[in-house]
Design an enzyme around this catalytic site. Structure first.
Site, PDB file in Angstrom:
ATOM      1  N   ASP A   8       4.560   0.411  -7.100  1.00 16.26           N
ATOM      2  CA  ASP A   8       4.063   1.803  -7.768  1.00 16.26           C
ATOM      3  C   ASP A   8       4.941   2.875  -7.214  1.00 16.26           C
ATOM      4  O   ASP A   8       6.044   2.682  -6.514  1.00 16.26           O
ATOM      5  CB  ASP A   8       2.819   1.860  -8.030  1.00 16.26           C
ATOM      6  CG  ASP A   8       1.992   2.396  -6.665  1.00 16.26           C
ATOM      7  OD1 ASP A   8       2.985   2.370  -5.562  1.00 16.26           O
ATOM      8  OD2 ASP A   8       0.918   2.576  -6.502  1.00 16.26           O
ATOM      9  N   HIS A   9       4.663   4.240  -7.594  1.00 24.52           N
ATOM     10  CA  HIS A   9       5.328   5.319  -7.148  1.00 24.52           C
ATOM     11  C   HIS A   9       5.172   5.306  -5.626  1.00 24.52           C
ATOM     12  O   HIS A   9       6.500   6.050  -4.757  1.00 24.52           O
ATOM     13  CB  HIS A   9       4.931   6.638  -7.592  1.00 24.52           C
ATOM     14  CG  HIS A   9       3.604   6.972  -7.403  1.00 24.52           C
ATOM     15  ND1 HIS A   9       2.468   6.229  -8.251  1.00 24.52           N
ATOM     16  CD2 HIS A   9       2.595   7.742  -6.559  1.00 24.52           C
ATOM     17  CE1 HIS A   9       1.280   6.588  -7.753  1.00 24.52           C
ATOM     18  NE2 HIS A   9       1.484   7.425  -6.680  1.00 24.52           N
ATOM     19  N   CYS A  65       2.079  -1.196  -2.897  1.00 25.74           N
ATOM     20  CA  CYS A  65       1.888   0.101  -3.245  1.00 25.74           C
ATOM     21  C   CYS A  65       1.482   1.073  -1.958  1.00 25.74           C
ATOM     22  O   CYS A  65       2.290   0.781  -0.927  1.00 25.74           O
ATOM     23  CB  CYS A  65       0.558   0.051  -4.247  1.00 25.74           C
ATOM     24  SG  CYS A  65      -0.914  -0.544  -3.471  1.00 25.74           S
ATOM     25  N   GLY A  66       0.714   2.021  -1.945  1.00 26.25           N
ATOM     26  CA  GLY A  66       0.426   2.988  -0.749  1.00 26.25           C
ATOM     27  C   GLY A  66      -0.296   2.099   0.296  1.00 26.25           C
ATOM     28  O   GLY A  66       0.286   2.148   1.426  1.00 26.25           O
ATOM     29  N   GLY A  70      -5.134  -1.391  -3.905  1.00 25.87           N
ATOM     30  CA  GLY A  70      -5.279  -1.091  -5.206  1.00 25.87           C
ATOM     31  C   GLY A  70      -4.527  -2.702  -5.828  1.00 25.87           C
ATOM     32  O   GLY A  70      -5.049  -3.213  -6.845  1.00 25.87           O
ATOM     33  N   HIS A  98      -2.929 -21.139   5.669  1.00 26.56           N
ATOM     34  CA  HIS A  98      -4.363 -21.175   5.526  1.00 26.56           C
ATOM     35  C   HIS A  98      -4.929 -20.944   4.063  1.00 26.56           C
ATOM     36  O   HIS A  98      -5.699 -21.619   3.445  1.00 26.56           O
ATOM     37  CB  HIS A  98      -5.189 -20.416   6.367  1.00 26.56           C
ATOM     38  CG  HIS A  98      -5.092 -20.987   7.754  1.00 26.56           C
ATOM     39  ND1 HIS A  98      -6.040 -20.841   8.622  1.00 26.56           N
ATOM     40  CD2 HIS A  98      -3.995 -21.357   8.407  1.00 26.56           C
ATOM     41  CE1 HIS A  98      -5.736 -21.237   9.805  1.00 26.56           C
ATOM     42  NE2 HIS A  98      -4.498 -21.511   9.744  1.00 26.56           N
ATOM     43  N   ARG A 109       2.732   2.708   2.646  1.00 23.36           N
ATOM     44  CA  ARG A 109       2.261   4.186   3.479  1.00 23.36           C
ATOM     45  C   ARG A 109       1.618   3.622   4.731  1.00 23.36           C
ATOM     46  O   ARG A 109       1.285   4.520   5.674  1.00 23.36           O
ATOM     47  CB  ARG A 109       1.332   4.834   2.472  1.00 23.36           C
ATOM     48  CG  ARG A 109       1.979   5.783   1.357  1.00 23.36           C
ATOM     49  CD  ARG A 109       1.150   6.159   0.496  1.00 23.36           C
ATOM     50  NE  ARG A 109       1.654   7.142  -0.662  1.00 23.36           N
ATOM     51  CZ  ARG A 109       1.118   7.418  -1.754  1.00 23.36           C
ATOM     52  NH1 ARG A 109      -0.215   7.352  -1.890  1.00 23.36           N
ATOM     53  NH2 ARG A 109       1.701   7.979  -2.665  1.00 23.36           N
ATOM     54  N   ARG A 135     -11.253 -25.735   0.838  1.00 18.77           N
ATOM     55  CA  ARG A 135     -11.497 -24.307   0.727  1.00 18.77           C
ATOM     56  C   ARG A 135     -11.062 -23.690  -0.370  1.00 18.77           C
ATOM     57  O   ARG A 135     -11.348 -22.855  -0.952  1.00 18.77           O
ATOM     58  CB  ARG A 135     -11.176 -23.540   2.111  1.00 18.77           C
ATOM     59  CG  ARG A 135     -12.230 -24.201   3.308  1.00 18.77           C
ATOM     60  CD  ARG A 135     -11.733 -23.719   4.648  1.00 18.77           C
ATOM     61  NE  ARG A 135     -12.471 -24.426   5.700  1.00 18.77           N
ATOM     62  CZ  ARG A 135     -12.098 -24.573   6.871  1.00 18.77           C
ATOM     63  NH1 ARG A 135     -10.854 -23.958   7.449  1.00 18.77           N
ATOM     64  NH2 ARG A 135     -12.724 -25.153   7.921  1.00 18.77           N
TER      65      ARG A 135
HETATM   66  C1  RB5 Z   1      -1.393   5.899  -5.150  1.00 16.93           C
HETATM   67  O1  RB5 Z   1      -1.561   7.121  -4.765  1.00 16.93           O
HETATM   68  C2  RB5 Z   1      -2.216   4.825  -4.405  1.00 16.93           C
HETATM   69  O2  RB5 Z   1      -3.408   5.121  -4.814  1.00 16.93           O
HETATM   70  C3  RB5 Z   1      -1.537   3.386  -4.694  1.00 16.93           C
HETATM   71  O3  RB5 Z   1      -0.303   3.362  -4.258  1.00 16.93           O
HETATM   72  C4  RB5 Z   1      -2.355   2.323  -3.710  1.00 16.93           C
HETATM   73  O4  RB5 Z   1      -2.207   2.567  -2.374  1.00 16.93           O
HETATM   74  C5  RB5 Z   1      -3.538   1.865  -4.276  1.00 16.93           C
HETATM   75  O5  RB5 Z   1      -4.539   1.123  -3.720  1.00 16.93           O
END
Ligand code: RB5
Length: 145
Positions: A8-9, A65-66, A70, A98, A109, A135
């Protein structure tokens, strides 16, 4: 291997470098990632990558993602996906060995770009140990229930 890649961004600035890294390891990358301006909804990209993996269009998936959180929550909603959030190389290798994770999710991030590359390398270089089949089958049972 063929790798389905999504971002994502939050990972827009590192995505090209990461794609080049994966290709440099000799993998084929199917790119579902976001490169536009402004925010993007991570479930869209998680879903595309997860579907490509369960349909057999890719051997595994990598989501950025960040935080990775998510993306992993969304990917794990797709039947047959075992997605693990990884912020270190040990977990990345064990996710494969595993847990037979067929997708990993990482946070751009949370982890610097060089460690992201090492995480990819640890995951892609590891092998699933079939002694854990029972498992994994138990996880599939939960999914079917
Ligand atoms: C975007 O701001 C952020 O919420 C997304 O990249 C991610 O970290 C979500 O889990």
């Amino acid at each position: 291997m063929t790798i389905a890649f999504g971002n994502d961004h939050a990972a827009r600035e590192v995505r090209r470098e990461l794609l080049d890294y994966l290709k440099g390891l000799g993998h084929t990358v199917v790119d579902f990632g976001y490169e536009g301006d402004g925010p993007a909804d991570y479930p869209v990209y998680a879903r595309k990558v997860a579907n490509a993996v369960v349909k057999g269009e890719a051997d595994c998936g990598i989501l950025v993602c960040g935080t990775g959180i998510g993306m992993s929550i969304a990917a794990n909603k797709v039947h047959g996906v075992r997605c693990a959030v990884c912020s270190d190389t040990y977990s990345a290798a064990k996710a494969r060995e595993h847990n037979n994770a067929n997708v990993i999710a990482v946070g751009a991030r949370v982890v610097g770009v060089e460690l992201l590359k090492d995480i990819f390398s640890a995951y892609l270089g590891a092998q699933y140990n079939p002694k854990y089949d029972p498992r994994i089958a138990m996880i599939a049972d939960i999914e079917r229930a």
